[in-house]
Write an enzyme that holds these catalytic residues in place. Structure first.
Site, PDB file in Angstrom:
ATOM      1  N   TRP A 148      44.631  37.603  35.732  1.00 30.69           N
ATOM      2  CA  TRP A 148      43.544  36.632  35.901  1.00 30.69           C
ATOM      3  C   TRP A 148      42.219  37.269  36.312  1.00 30.69           C
ATOM      4  O   TRP A 148      41.194  36.595  36.276  1.00 30.69           O
ATOM      5  CB  TRP A 148      43.940  35.591  36.969  1.00 30.69           C
ATOM      6  CG  TRP A 148      44.433  36.226  38.230  1.00 30.69           C
ATOM      7  CD1 TRP A 148      45.737  36.459  38.566  1.00 30.69           C
ATOM      8  CD2 TRP A 148      43.651  36.759  39.305  1.00 30.69           C
ATOM      9  NE1 TRP A 148      45.813  37.113  39.769  1.00 30.69           N
ATOM     10  CE2 TRP A 148      44.538  37.306  40.247  1.00 30.69           C
ATOM     11  CE3 TRP A 148      42.283  36.838  39.561  1.00 30.69           C
ATOM     12  CZ2 TRP A 148      44.119  37.919  41.425  1.00 30.69           C
ATOM     13  CZ3 TRP A 148      41.846  37.456  40.729  1.00 30.69           C
ATOM     14  CH2 TRP A 148      42.759  37.982  41.646  1.00 30.69           C
ATOM     15  N   ASN A 149      42.218  38.537  36.736  1.00 33.34           N
ATOM     16  CA  ASN A 149      40.969  39.045  37.344  1.00 33.34           C
ATOM     17  C   ASN A 149      39.881  39.367  36.314  1.00 33.34           C
ATOM     18  O   ASN A 149      38.696  39.294  36.624  1.00 33.34           O
ATOM     19  CB  ASN A 149      41.240  40.238  38.271  1.00 33.34           C
ATOM     20  CG  ASN A 149      41.920  41.391  37.599  1.00 33.34           C
ATOM     21  OD1 ASN A 149      42.449  41.246  36.495  1.00 33.34           O
ATOM     22  ND2 ASN A 149      41.910  42.538  38.236  1.00 33.34           N
ATOM     23  N   LYS A 172      49.926  36.223  25.994  1.00 35.32           N
ATOM     24  CA  LYS A 172      50.197  35.298  27.099  1.00 35.32           C
ATOM     25  C   LYS A 172      49.217  35.609  28.229  1.00 35.32           C
ATOM     26  O   LYS A 172      49.391  36.559  28.975  1.00 35.32           O
ATOM     27  CB  LYS A 172      51.624  35.428  27.631  1.00 35.32           C
ATOM     28  CG  LYS A 172      51.980  34.262  28.551  1.00 35.32           C
ATOM     29  CD  LYS A 172      52.909  34.618  29.686  1.00 35.32           C
ATOM     30  CE  LYS A 172      52.248  35.233  30.876  1.00 35.32           C
ATOM     31  NZ  LYS A 172      51.268  34.390  31.594  1.00 35.32           N
ATOM     32  N   PRO A 173      48.151  34.813  28.363  1.00 33.46           N
ATOM     33  CA  PRO A 173      47.213  35.061  29.460  1.00 33.46           C
ATOM     34  C   PRO A 173      47.792  34.572  30.785  1.00 33.46           C
ATOM     35  O   PRO A 173      48.802  33.864  30.803  1.00 33.46           O
ATOM     36  CB  PRO A 173      46.001  34.213  29.054  1.00 33.46           C
ATOM     37  CG  PRO A 173      46.552  33.116  28.211  1.00 33.46           C
ATOM     38  CD  PRO A 173      47.791  33.655  27.540  1.00 33.46           C
ATOM     39  N   ALA A 174      47.135  34.945  31.870  1.00 31.90           N
ATOM     40  CA  ALA A 174      47.588  34.498  33.197  1.00 31.90           C
ATOM     41  C   ALA A 174      47.496  32.980  33.298  1.00 31.90           C
ATOM     42  O   ALA A 174      46.573  32.367  32.753  1.00 31.90           O
ATOM     43  CB  ALA A 174      46.726  35.153  34.268  1.00 31.90           C
ATOM     44  N   GLY A 225      48.886  44.058  35.031  1.00 25.35           N
ATOM     45  CA  GLY A 225      49.218  43.166  36.144  1.00 25.35           C
ATOM     46  C   GLY A 225      49.751  43.967  37.315  1.00 25.35           C
ATOM     47  O   GLY A 225      49.460  45.166  37.453  1.00 25.35           O
ATOM     48  N   SER A 226      50.551  43.323  38.118  1.00 22.16           N
ATOM     49  CA  SER A 226      51.019  43.966  39.351  1.00 22.16           C
ATOM     50  C   SER A 226      52.124  44.985  39.063  1.00 22.16           C
ATOM     51  O   SER A 226      52.854  44.877  38.068  1.00 22.16           O
ATOM     52  CB  SER A 226      51.551  42.903  40.308  1.00 22.16           C
ATOM     53  OG  SER A 226      52.656  42.252  39.712  1.00 22.16           O
ATOM     54  N   GLU A 247      49.587  48.782  32.658  1.00 26.17           N
ATOM     55  CA  GLU A 247      48.419  49.093  33.489  1.00 26.17           C
ATOM     56  C   GLU A 247      48.593  48.276  34.755  1.00 26.17           C
ATOM     57  O   GLU A 247      48.452  47.057  34.740  1.00 26.17           O
ATOM     58  CB  GLU A 247      47.139  48.734  32.714  1.00 26.17           C
ATOM     59  CG  GLU A 247      45.925  49.451  33.237  1.00 26.17           C
ATOM     60  CD  GLU A 247      45.201  48.642  34.294  1.00 26.17           C
ATOM     61  OE1 GLU A 247      45.500  48.863  35.494  1.00 26.17           O
ATOM     62  OE2 GLU A 247      44.372  47.806  33.935  1.00 26.17           O
ATOM     63  N   LEU A 248      48.968  48.957  35.841  1.00 26.26           N
ATOM     64  CA  LEU A 248      49.444  48.257  37.039  1.00 26.26           C
ATOM     65  C   LEU A 248      48.453  48.385  38.199  1.00 26.26           C
ATOM     66  O   LEU A 248      47.275  48.622  37.997  1.00 26.26           O
ATOM     67  CB  LEU A 248      50.836  48.788  37.399  1.00 26.26           C
ATOM     68  CG  LEU A 248      51.830  48.768  36.217  1.00 26.26           C
ATOM     69  CD1 LEU A 248      53.170  49.372  36.615  1.00 26.26           C
ATOM     70  CD2 LEU A 248      52.021  47.356  35.682  1.00 26.26           C
ATOM     71  N   CYS A 281      41.546  46.183  39.829  1.00 28.90           N
ATOM     72  CA  CYS A 281      42.569  47.201  40.090  1.00 28.90           C
ATOM     73  C   CYS A 281      41.973  48.591  40.290  1.00 28.90           C
ATOM     74  O   CYS A 281      42.596  49.438  40.915  1.00 28.90           O
ATOM     75  CB  CYS A 281      43.629  47.201  38.994  1.00 28.90           C
ATOM     76  SG  CYS A 281      42.925  47.270  37.356  1.00 28.90           S
ATOM     77  N   GLU A 381      47.392  47.416  48.354  1.00 32.42           N
ATOM     78  CA  GLU A 381      46.247  46.871  47.630  1.00 32.42           C
ATOM     79  C   GLU A 381      45.775  45.597  48.341  1.00 32.42           C
ATOM     80  O   GLU A 381      46.543  44.640  48.449  1.00 32.42           O
ATOM     81  CB  GLU A 381      46.702  46.526  46.208  1.00 32.42           C
ATOM     82  CG  GLU A 381      45.703  46.833  45.159  1.00 32.42           C
ATOM     83  CD  GLU A 381      46.215  46.507  43.744  1.00 32.42           C
ATOM     84  OE1 GLU A 381      45.470  46.776  42.814  1.00 32.42           O
ATOM     85  OE2 GLU A 381      47.335  46.003  43.581  1.00 32.42           O
TER      86      GLU A 381
HETATM   87  P1  ADP Z   1      48.596  39.488  39.531  1.00 25.04           P
HETATM   88  O1  ADP Z   1      49.034  40.034  40.846  1.00 25.04           O
HETATM   89  O2  ADP Z   1      47.388  40.089  38.970  1.00 25.04           O
HETATM   90  O3  ADP Z   1      48.643  37.990  39.444  1.00 25.04           O
HETATM   91  P2  ADP Z   1      51.025  39.527  38.021  1.00 25.04           P
HETATM   92  O4  ADP Z   1      51.754  40.766  37.715  1.00 25.04           O
HETATM   93  O5  ADP Z   1      51.675  38.528  38.888  1.00 25.04           O
HETATM   94  O6  ADP Z   1      49.651  40.047  38.562  1.00 25.04           O
HETATM   95  O7  ADP Z   1      50.582  38.786  36.691  1.00 25.04           O
HETATM   96  C1  ADP Z   1      50.073  39.452  35.568  1.00 25.04           C
HETATM   97  C2  ADP Z   1      50.564  38.754  34.320  1.00 25.04           C
HETATM   98  O8  ADP Z   1      51.981  38.851  34.269  1.00 25.04           O
HETATM   99  C3  ADP Z   1      50.257  37.250  34.295  1.00 25.04           C
HETATM  100  O9  ADP Z   1      49.964  36.866  32.961  1.00 25.04           O
HETATM  101  C4  ADP Z   1      51.546  36.645  34.742  1.00 25.04           C
HETATM  102  O10 ADP Z   1      51.717  35.325  34.286  1.00 25.04           O
HETATM  103  C5  ADP Z   1      52.533  37.581  34.072  1.00 25.04           C
HETATM  104  N1  ADP Z   1      53.892  37.549  34.629  1.00 25.04           N
HETATM  105  C6  ADP Z   1      54.266  37.354  35.918  1.00 25.04           C
HETATM  106  N2  ADP Z   1      55.616  37.373  36.022  1.00 25.04           N
HETATM  107  C7  ADP Z   1      56.112  37.574  34.763  1.00 25.04           C
HETATM  108  C8  ADP Z   1      57.415  37.699  34.199  1.00 25.04           C
HETATM  109  N3  ADP Z   1      58.507  37.597  34.945  1.00 25.04           N
HETATM  110  N4  ADP Z   1      57.528  37.909  32.864  1.00 25.04           N
HETATM  111  C9  ADP Z   1      56.437  38.021  32.095  1.00 25.04           C
HETATM  112  N5  ADP Z   1      55.177  37.918  32.571  1.00 25.04           N
HETATM  113  C10 ADP Z   1      55.002  37.707  33.887  1.00 25.04           C
END
Ligand code: ADP
Length: 477
Positions: A148-149, A172-174, A225-226, A247-248, A281, A381
């Site tokens: 989402w950032n 699949k966006p956030a 993402g995370s 990219e974490l 990040c 973080e």
């Molecule tokens: P942030 O801490 O930036 O929110 P996340 O890793 O939680 O990072 O989310 C990044 C992306 O990964 C988002 O699009 C989120 O919906 C997706 N996501 C989170 N959990 C899952 C999962 N179990 N499988 C697939 N995508 C996921």
């Protein structure tokens, strides 16, 4: 405002009518309800991407590049509209949102040209009647999962090279920021990108994610993402041997040496730390300043930070918008409280702020002095507008502090000594190093990390490798 999903060129809702609420984080108001689809709709999106892949790959690189350029042009045309939408769903100040649209479009423009340079090889063979050909072909159907950032740029940074290489995609966006993605989807249709090449699904992350993993027609997943979710996806990917780019998270150190241009370091520190309210990040997470310039740097940093204005990002002139949700503010609070309880002092900020009529989701730009390694700020973080500072004496000590992290995404340092500049660049265990530069991101450079920050590179010619397979053709005449 588009709230349906893009599947095979059509805009569709969830088959059971389910929706997902999108909230403006500054005002805590629901601004839209978008489709919340499940496994069946995700499979339809994969079907569409699968059907479209051959004809998309068969187009010339010039044709694909032309369509990507058209999409980039439409994003630039609609900058103000897209920026306002982004600020409404994500919270960042309008000026930053406009900057992100330009940045997002630049990945498409770059990839549009780079696709034309996707060359193979002819290797001299060891027998006179043989020829060795190396072809680079598209990976195929690609899943794209984004955070989402940066609701637009994280999509185009993957979409550009994937499409340029001849792949088709399911994005699949956030859940928190689907509107920017769907708006890009509308422009992709307007640009004339054929049906099924770009598909966008919104809804429960794990359901959609599992549907992508469980379908062997998906050959590649690119995720930002995370680290926690990245590790989960990697374990799922192992069952299918699915190719991944991850990219974490990051925990960027920012070093200021005695021989630095301190004014330049302060300006870079402010931009690098407080952009997007620190929810980036690669933003600097911890500052280490050498004894000789410590007082000068901290005085300059304190003054600059105290001038930053906090408020609704939709108002011109605001520097710091809201944090994305309540949990984000609570995390920042817990990090600052933890630092205080370990003896740190807080010369600026250190608390929530309450702009009139807005949500309780704003945190003051904050400086923390006296960071020690046992504080959460020093290793986790924070993802908020907090800059912890500590002193160091020797170069080796600074490098050890900088590298003492599980993460390895970005690092920054400031020095005017040319030998030190090279030495430190080589010693930092990070994928991206800003040498006298707090803003290294750009479309033509490789972006990505090492260690728990993931693997794979986005941007420039390097991104094309992520979306291509190498095929060896051994040809006997
Ligand atoms: P942030 O801490 O930036 O929110 P996340 O890793 O939680 O990072 O989310 C990044 C992306 O990964 C988002 O699009 C989120 O919906 C997706 N996501 C989170 N959990 C899952 C999962 N179990 N499988 C697939 N995508 C996921």
């Amino acid at each position: 405002m588009q709230t349906h999903n893009l599947i095979d060129g059509a805009w569709v809702g969830a088959s059971d009518g389910a929706t997902l609420r999108v909230t403006n984080p500054a005002r805590d108001e629901v601004i839209a309800e978008v489709a919340s689809v499940g496994a069946a709709e995700t499979r339809s999106a994969i079907d569409a991407a699968w059907r479209a892949r051959e004809s998309w790959a068969a187009k010339t690189a010039g044709e694909r590049g032309g369509l990507l350029s058209a999409l980039a042009g439409l994003m630039r045309r609609d900058t103000d509209r897209l920026a306002a939408l982004m600020t409404a769903e994500q919270g960042k100040p309008l000026a930053e949102a406009r900057g992100e649209i330009a940045y997002a479009a630049s990945f498409l423009s770059w990839a549009a040209e780079e696709g034309k340079r996707l060359t193979g090889d002819i290797i001299p063979a060891s027998a006179p009647d043989k020829r060795i050909l190396v072809l680079r072909q598209p990976v195929g159907v690609t899943g794209i999962i984004t955070p989402w950032n940066f609701p637009a740029a994280m999509i185009t940074r993957k979409l550009g090279p994937a499409l340029a290489a001849g792949c088709t995609v399911v994005i699949k966006p956030a859940e928190l920021t689907p509107l920017s993605a769907l708006a890009i989807g509308e422009l992709a249709c307007e640009a004339g990108i054929p049906d099924g090449v770009v598909n966008i699904v919104t809804g429960d992350a794990a359901t959609i994610g599992d549907a992508l993993f469980d379908d062997d027609r998906v050959r590649k997943l690119s995720f930002t993402g995370s680290t926690r979710v990245g590790q989960l996806l990697m374990s799922k990917a192992s069952e299918h041997l699915l190719r991944l780019s991850l990219e974490l998270g990051g925990h960027a150190p920012f070093l200021v040496f005695d021989d630095a241009d301190v004014g330049k370091a302060v300006a870079a520190a402010v931009a690098c730390k407080f952009r997007n309210a620190g929810q980036t990040c690669i933003c600097a997470n911890r500052f280490y300043v050498q004894d000789g310039v410590y007082d000068e740097f901290v005085a300059g940093f304190t003054e600059a930070v105290s001038k930053l204005t906090v408020g609704d990002g939709a108002h011109e002139g605001v520097d710091i918008g809201p944090l994305i949700n309540d949990a984000a503010v609570e995390k920042v609070e817990s990090h600052v409280e933890d630092a205080r309880s370990h003896g740190a002092t807080v010369p600026v900020g250190g608390d929530r702020v309450h702009p009139k009529g807005l949500a309780n989701r704003f945190y003051a730009p904050t400086l923390v002095e006296g960071m020690t390694p046992d504080m959460k700020l020093a290793s986790e973080e924070t993802f908020g507008p907090v800059a912890p500072v500590a002193r160091f004496t020797a170069e080796r000590e600074a490098i050890e502090l900088a590298n003492a992290s599980e993460y390895g995404l970005a690092a920054y340092y400031f020095t005017r000594d040319a030998s030190r500049l090279m030495r430190v660049a080589e010693a930092l265990e990070y994928g991206i190093v800003g040498a006298n530069d707090g803003g290294p991101s750009t479309a033509q450079a490789p972006f990505g990390g090492v260690k728990h920050s993931g693997f794979g590179r986005e941007g420039g010619k390097y991104a094309m490798d992520e979306y291509t397979e190498i095929k060896y053709v051994s040809w006997q005449l």
